[in-house]
Write an enzyme that holds these catalytic residues in place. Sequence first.
Site, PDB file in Angstrom:
ATOM      1  N   ASP A   1       0.949  -1.119  -0.004  1.00 28.89           N
ATOM      2  CA  ASP A   1       0.004   0.074  -0.033  1.00 28.89           C
ATOM      3  C   ASP A   1       0.933   1.010  -0.010  1.00 28.89           C
ATOM      4  OD1 ASP A   1      -1.590   2.071   0.716  1.00 28.89           O
ATOM      5  OD2 ASP A   1      -2.770   1.118   2.424  1.00 28.89           O
TER       6      ASP A   1
ATOM      7  N   ASP B   1      -6.878  -0.951  -1.820  1.00 28.57           N
ATOM      8  CA  ASP B   1      -5.578   0.138  -1.889  1.00 28.57           C
ATOM      9  C   ASP B   1      -4.120  -0.263  -1.918  1.00 28.57           C
ATOM     10  OD1 ASP B   1      -5.265  -0.973   0.773  1.00 28.57           O
ATOM     11  OD2 ASP B   1      -5.529   0.971   1.865  1.00 28.57           O
ATOM     12  N   ASP B   2      -4.093  -1.684  -2.215  1.00 31.94           N
ATOM     13  CA  ASP B   2      -2.854  -2.329  -2.547  1.00 31.94           C
ATOM     14  C   ASP B   2      -2.448  -2.333  -3.824  1.00 31.94           C
ATOM     15  OD1 ASP B   2      -1.871  -3.415   0.283  1.00 31.94           O
ATOM     16  OD2 ASP B   2      -3.677  -3.546   0.236  1.00 31.94           O
TER      17      ASP B   2
ATOM     18  N   ASN C   1      16.806  -7.347   0.192  1.00 31.37           N
ATOM     19  CA  ASN C   1      15.716  -8.286   0.119  1.00 31.37           C
ATOM     20  C   ASN C   1      14.563  -7.385   0.755  1.00 31.37           C
ATOM     21  OD1 ASN C   1      13.627 -10.307   0.851  1.00 31.37           O
ATOM     22  ND2 ASN C   1      15.099 -11.752   0.235  1.00 31.37           N
TER      23      ASN C   1
ATOM     24  N   ASP D   1      -7.446  -7.649   0.454  1.00 28.24           N
ATOM     25  CA  ASP D   1      -7.191  -6.168   1.079  1.00 28.24           C
ATOM     26  C   ASP D   1      -7.844  -6.184   2.449  1.00 28.24           C
ATOM     27  OD1 ASP D   1      -6.327  -3.587   1.361  1.00 28.24           O
ATOM     28  OD2 ASP D   1      -7.947  -2.714   0.413  1.00 28.24           O
TER      29      ASP D   1
ATOM     30  N   TYR E   1       1.202   0.058  14.811  1.00 26.68           N
ATOM     31  CA  TYR E   1       0.057  -0.041  13.684  1.00 26.68           C
ATOM     32  C   TYR E   1       0.485   0.542  12.500  1.00 26.68           C
ATOM     33  CZ  TYR E   1      -4.262   0.075  11.144  1.00 26.68           C
ATOM     34  OH  TYR E   1      -4.818  -0.159  10.140  1.00 26.68           O
TER      35      TYR E   1
ATOM     36  N   LYS F   1      -3.125  -3.351   8.181  1.00 28.56           N
ATOM     37  CA  LYS F   1      -3.113  -4.760   8.061  1.00 28.56           C
ATOM     38  C   LYS F   1      -2.148  -5.130   6.857  1.00 28.56           C
ATOM     39  CE  LYS F   1      -5.155  -6.885  11.518  1.00 28.56           C
ATOM     40  NZ  LYS F   1      -4.217  -7.264  12.644  1.00 28.56           N
ATOM     41  N   ASP F   2      -1.558  -6.438   6.753  1.00 26.05           N
ATOM     42  CA  ASP F   2      -0.818  -6.811   5.849  1.00 26.05           C
ATOM     43  C   ASP F   2      -1.092  -7.014   4.163  1.00 26.05           C
ATOM     44  OD1 ASP F   2       1.758  -7.080   7.716  1.00 26.05           O
ATOM     45  OD2 ASP F   2      -0.058  -8.259   8.327  1.00 26.05           O
ATOM     46  N   ASP F   3      -2.685  -7.368   4.254  1.00 28.51           N
ATOM     47  CA  ASP F   3      -3.103  -7.534   3.052  1.00 28.51           C
ATOM     48  C   ASP F   3      -2.601  -8.506   2.114  1.00 28.51           C
ATOM     49  OD1 ASP F   3      -4.823  -5.738   4.080  1.00 28.51           O
ATOM     50  OD2 ASP F   3      -3.826  -3.822   3.090  1.00 28.51           O
TER      51      ASP F   3
ATOM     52  N   ASP G   1     -14.547   0.628   5.561  1.00 27.55           N
ATOM     53  CA  ASP G   1     -13.538   0.281   5.013  1.00 27.55           C
ATOM     54  C   ASP G   1     -13.302  -1.204   4.362  1.00 27.55           C
ATOM     55  OD1 ASP G   1     -12.654   2.887   5.480  1.00 27.55           O
ATOM     56  OD2 ASP G   1     -11.243   2.417   6.912  1.00 27.55           O
TER      57      ASP G   1
ATOM     58  N   TYR H   1      -4.743  -1.398  17.023  1.00 31.40           N
ATOM     59  CA  TYR H   1      -5.036   0.067  16.875  1.00 31.40           C
ATOM     60  C   TYR H   1      -6.141   0.049  18.311  1.00 31.40           C
ATOM     61  CZ  TYR H   1      -6.239   3.965  13.552  1.00 31.40           C
ATOM     62  OH  TYR H   1      -6.452   4.968  13.024  1.00 31.40           O
TER      63      TYR H   1
HETATM   64  C1  F6R Z   1      -7.218  -0.880   7.712  1.00 32.10           C
HETATM   65  C2  F6R Z   1      -7.233   0.535   7.246  1.00 32.10           C
HETATM   66  C3  F6R Z   1      -8.391   1.673   7.514  1.00 32.10           C
HETATM   67  C4  F6R Z   1      -7.610   2.652   8.512  1.00 32.10           C
HETATM   68  C5  F6R Z   1      -8.836   3.584   8.921  1.00 32.10           C
HETATM   69  C6  F6R Z   1      -8.190   4.821   9.728  1.00 32.10           C
HETATM   70  O1  F6R Z   1      -6.280  -1.511   7.312  1.00 32.10           O
HETATM   71  O2  F6R Z   1      -6.168   0.982   6.688  1.00 32.10           O
HETATM   72  O3  F6R Z   1      -9.480   0.954   8.091  1.00 32.10           O
HETATM   73  O4  F6R Z   1      -7.181   1.819   9.532  1.00 32.10           O
HETATM   74  O5  F6R Z   1      -9.271   4.236   7.827  1.00 32.10           O
HETATM   75  O6  F6R Z   1      -7.322   5.403   9.118  1.00 32.10           O
HETATM   76  P1  F6R Z   1      -6.582   6.593   9.619  1.00 32.10           P
HETATM   77  O7  F6R Z   1      -6.013   6.402  11.180  1.00 32.10           O
HETATM   78  O8  F6R Z   1      -5.431   6.915   9.064  1.00 32.10           O
HETATM   79  O9  F6R Z   1      -7.719   7.663   9.649  1.00 32.10           O
HETATM   80 MG    MG Z   2      -4.249   1.599   3.316  1.00 33.54          MG
HETATM   81 MG    MG Z   3      -4.761  -2.453   1.792  1.00 33.09          MG
END
Ligand code: F6R
Ligand code: MG
Ligand code: MG
Length: 370
Positions: free
Chosen positions: A14, A55-56, A108, A135, A231, A234-236, A291, A352
Amino acid sequence: MTVNKTTISIIKADVGGFTGHHVVHPQQIEFANKEMEKAKANGLVEDFHVTYVGDDLELIMGHKKGENDKNIHELAWNVLSAVTEKVSKPLKLYGAGQDLLADAFSGNVKGMGPGVAELEFEERKSDPILIFMADKCAPGAWNLPLYKIFADPFNTAGLVIDINLHSGFIFEVLDTRDGKIVKLKTPEESYDLLALIGDPNRYVISKIYRSDGMPAAAASTTKLSLIAGRYVGKDDPVCIIRAQGGLPAVGEVLETFAFPHLVAGWMRGSHNGPLMPVSVSESQNKCTRFDGPPRVVGLGFQVCNAKLIGPTDMFNDPAFDRARSVAGEIADYMRLHGPFMPHRLSSEEMEYTTLPEVLDKLKDRFQKSE
Ligand code: F6R
Ligand code: MG
Ligand code: MG
């Protein structure tokens, strides 16, 4: 370097989201395509396919350089960094470069933020592969589907009725906490295997071989939170699965995704939700509601002298409409729990959390109970 073998590598990250964390921006894809085209012209990769899930940004490469090759990893790192600098930052995309955790490439990409899955193999007469990219979830998301595909005869008929699958598979499992791996053979050690991978937060399947050693699958196992100590999303994860001709059939591989099982991730990487199989097309491939919910895209290729013939968009089929609709119902049900577990992850899995601050604030107000 193994000249007569082919390697499929997926390196992904991402590097900035478009309207929050919901999808990549078309210019990121366009830019990455141009950079990868140069690498193909230079002969570093035989072929490539740039795509995305949510978003990846995903770089799929076919080459002859083997797994963990410095030049291939450096190429991916440079492309992902260039997308960050030339597209994500100028457009102020959200979380530009968020998964690139190191300042500079050091041999690497493992441990530097991007997710990696690689599989080196001798090409068969015909070699169909499936690539899954998810994702809003953690690497353990593949444990259940990989077990069902390679070890569950209720999913994979070939385990019972094809003599080439009948002697089972070897699963390599990573303990993400201490970095050790263990190999377990199915069907003999199925219960031991399940005892580990039933805890996908800690134990993650990294590779699968057929009992005769033939490489069958590889999955990314990066845990960004363990690398960063905080945080970072997540790794997706991604995974590569070879199919047919003595391996699970394409349809047996896809069958498991008709069940949208619960995975850890979703909103703020802190909620369980259903993994919804979606088409790679814009109409389905974006994380919206809360999300999410977590999504998986599946692409099929025929590998031909390390070239990627394809892709075909595996979940772009009414046969998966029902799985999407069930995932919607599960999403409703889970969301009704609001901030309660098991929708919310356990405190240990949440990446989180305000719990330490809340506990600190309340520490003087806790009294001994009678
Ligand atoms: C999950 C992810 C989203 C964000 C959420 C809050 O992997 O990326 O759910 O955690 O949108 O994002 P912030 O804290 O950047 O506003
Ligand atoms: Mg993201
Ligand atoms: Mg993602």
